[in-house]
Write a protein that holds these residues in place. Structure first.
Motif, mmCIF file in Angstrom:
data_model
loop_
_atom_site.group_PDB
_atom_site.id
_atom_site.type_symbol
_atom_site.label_atom_id
_atom_site.label_comp_id
_atom_site.label_asym_id
_atom_site.label_seq_id
_atom_site.Cartn_x
_atom_site.Cartn_y
_atom_site.Cartn_z
ATOM 1 N N PHE A 76 22.115 79.490 27.134
ATOM 2 C CA PHE A 76 22.001 78.342 26.250
ATOM 3 C C PHE A 76 22.062 78.707 24.779
ATOM 4 O O PHE A 76 21.678 77.920 23.920
ATOM 5 N N ALA A 77 22.562 79.884 24.487
ATOM 6 C CA ALA A 77 22.739 80.320 23.105
ATOM 7 C C ALA A 77 23.929 81.261 23.057
ATOM 8 O O ALA A 77 24.334 81.815 24.070
ATOM 9 N N GLY A 78 24.479 81.407 21.885
ATOM 10 C CA GLY A 78 25.590 82.333 21.728
ATOM 11 C C GLY A 78 26.932 81.637 21.690
ATOM 12 O O GLY A 78 27.037 80.411 21.769
ATOM 13 N N ALA A 79 27.961 82.444 21.572
ATOM 14 C CA ALA A 79 29.311 81.938 21.328
ATOM 15 C C ALA A 79 29.837 81.033 22.438
ATOM 16 O O ALA A 79 30.424 79.988 22.161
ATOM 17 N N SER A 80 29.643 81.402 23.691
ATOM 18 C CA SER A 80 30.204 80.567 24.763
ATOM 19 C C SER A 80 29.494 79.216 24.829
ATOM 20 O O SER A 80 30.125 78.180 25.055
ATOM 21 N N PHE A 81 28.187 79.216 24.617
ATOM 22 C CA PHE A 81 27.449 77.959 24.595
ATOM 23 C C PHE A 81 27.923 77.105 23.417
ATOM 24 O O PHE A 81 28.155 75.902 23.564
ATOM 25 N N GLN A 82 28.096 77.721 22.265
ATOM 26 C CA GLN A 82 28.556 76.983 21.091
ATOM 27 C C GLN A 82 29.952 76.412 21.289
ATOM 28 O O GLN A 82 30.224 75.279 20.898
ATOM 29 N N ILE A 127 15.282 70.420 25.331
ATOM 30 C CA ILE A 127 16.404 70.330 24.386
ATOM 31 C C ILE A 127 15.986 70.896 23.030
ATOM 32 O O ILE A 127 16.744 71.624 22.393
ATOM 33 N N ALA A 128 14.771 70.586 22.571
ATOM 34 C CA ALA A 128 14.273 71.141 21.307
ATOM 35 C C ALA A 128 14.240 72.669 21.377
ATOM 36 O O ALA A 128 14.593 73.360 20.411
ATOM 37 N N TYR A 129 13.846 73.213 22.511
ATOM 38 C CA TYR A 129 13.831 74.668 22.697
ATOM 39 C C TYR A 129 15.249 75.233 22.636
ATOM 40 O O TYR A 129 15.499 76.260 21.987
ATOM 41 N N ILE A 130 16.193 74.578 23.272
ATOM 42 C CA ILE A 130 17.595 75.021 23.229
ATOM 43 C C ILE A 130 18.110 75.004 21.789
ATOM 44 O O ILE A 130 18.792 75.931 21.347
ATOM 45 N N LEU A 131 17.768 73.975 21.037
ATOM 46 C CA LEU A 131 18.180 73.907 19.632
ATOM 47 C C LEU A 131 17.562 75.056 18.839
ATOM 48 O O LEU A 131 18.230 75.675 18.014
ATOM 49 N N GLN A 132 16.295 75.354 19.108
ATOM 50 C CA GLN A 132 15.631 76.458 18.427
ATOM 51 C C GLN A 132 16.320 77.788 18.758
ATOM 52 O O GLN A 132 16.523 78.616 17.872
ATOM 53 N N MET A 133 16.690 77.989 20.016
ATOM 54 C CA MET A 133 17.385 79.222 20.398
ATOM 55 C C MET A 133 18.693 79.377 19.639
ATOM 56 O O MET A 133 19.169 80.487 19.421
ATOM 57 N N ASN A 134 19.275 78.262 19.238
ATOM 58 C CA ASN A 134 20.541 78.280 18.509
ATOM 59 C C ASN A 134 20.342 78.180 17.003
ATOM 60 O O ASN A 134 21.267 77.870 16.259
ATOM 61 N N ARG A 135 19.112 78.417 16.570
ATOM 62 C CA ARG A 135 18.737 78.507 15.157
ATOM 63 C C ARG A 135 18.928 77.202 14.380
ATOM 64 O O ARG A 135 19.198 77.230 13.185
ATOM 65 N N PHE A 136 18.790 76.080 15.055
ATOM 66 C CA PHE A 136 18.768 74.811 14.349
ATOM 67 C C PHE A 136 17.425 74.686 13.638
ATOM 68 O O PHE A 136 16.390 75.073 14.195
ATOM 69 N N ALA A 137 17.437 74.144 12.450
ATOM 70 C CA ALA A 137 16.192 73.937 11.717
ATOM 71 C C ALA A 137 15.371 72.852 12.416
ATOM 72 O O ALA A 137 15.928 71.887 12.950
#
Length: 97
Positions: A22-28, A64-74
């Motif tokens: 749920f993080a990284g280039a492929s997820f993005q 979902i909030a945790y997934i956003l945090q893993m992807n460095r969303f503020a």
């Protein structure tokens, strides 16, 4: 919210998924030009695999909030809500020119 989501992810998701999915280039790439509402809807209607939509709404929002945090969303000033229209206003990984 993301802190709660971390624990809920461990409780409900790690039997089938690793957080690295749920993080990284492929997820993005998968979620580029989409919105938070899109990922929320996907998770809500397809997870858990043996009981799609069977978890409390707050559990989905926290994960979902945790997934956003893993992807460095503020972190926002308020918690995510299940208002799909509001979540559709929150872009995920917009394309950069």
């Amino acid at each position: 919210q993301a802190s709660r989501g971390d624990g809920l992810f461990r409780d409900n998701c790690v039997s089938c998924h690793s957080s690295s999915e749920f993080a990284g280039a492929s997820f993005q790439r998968r979620w580029r030009n989409r919105a938070v509402g899109d990922i929320y809807e996907f998770v809500l209607y397809s997870m858990p695999d043996d009981n799609p939509g069977g978890l409390p709404t707050q559990t989905y929002l926290d994960v979902i909030a945790y997934i956003l945090q893993m992807n460095r969303f503020a972190e926002g000033d308020i918690e995510l809500s299940s208002d799909y229209d509001v979540m559709q206003e929150l872009p995920l990984f917009p394309r950069t020119p």
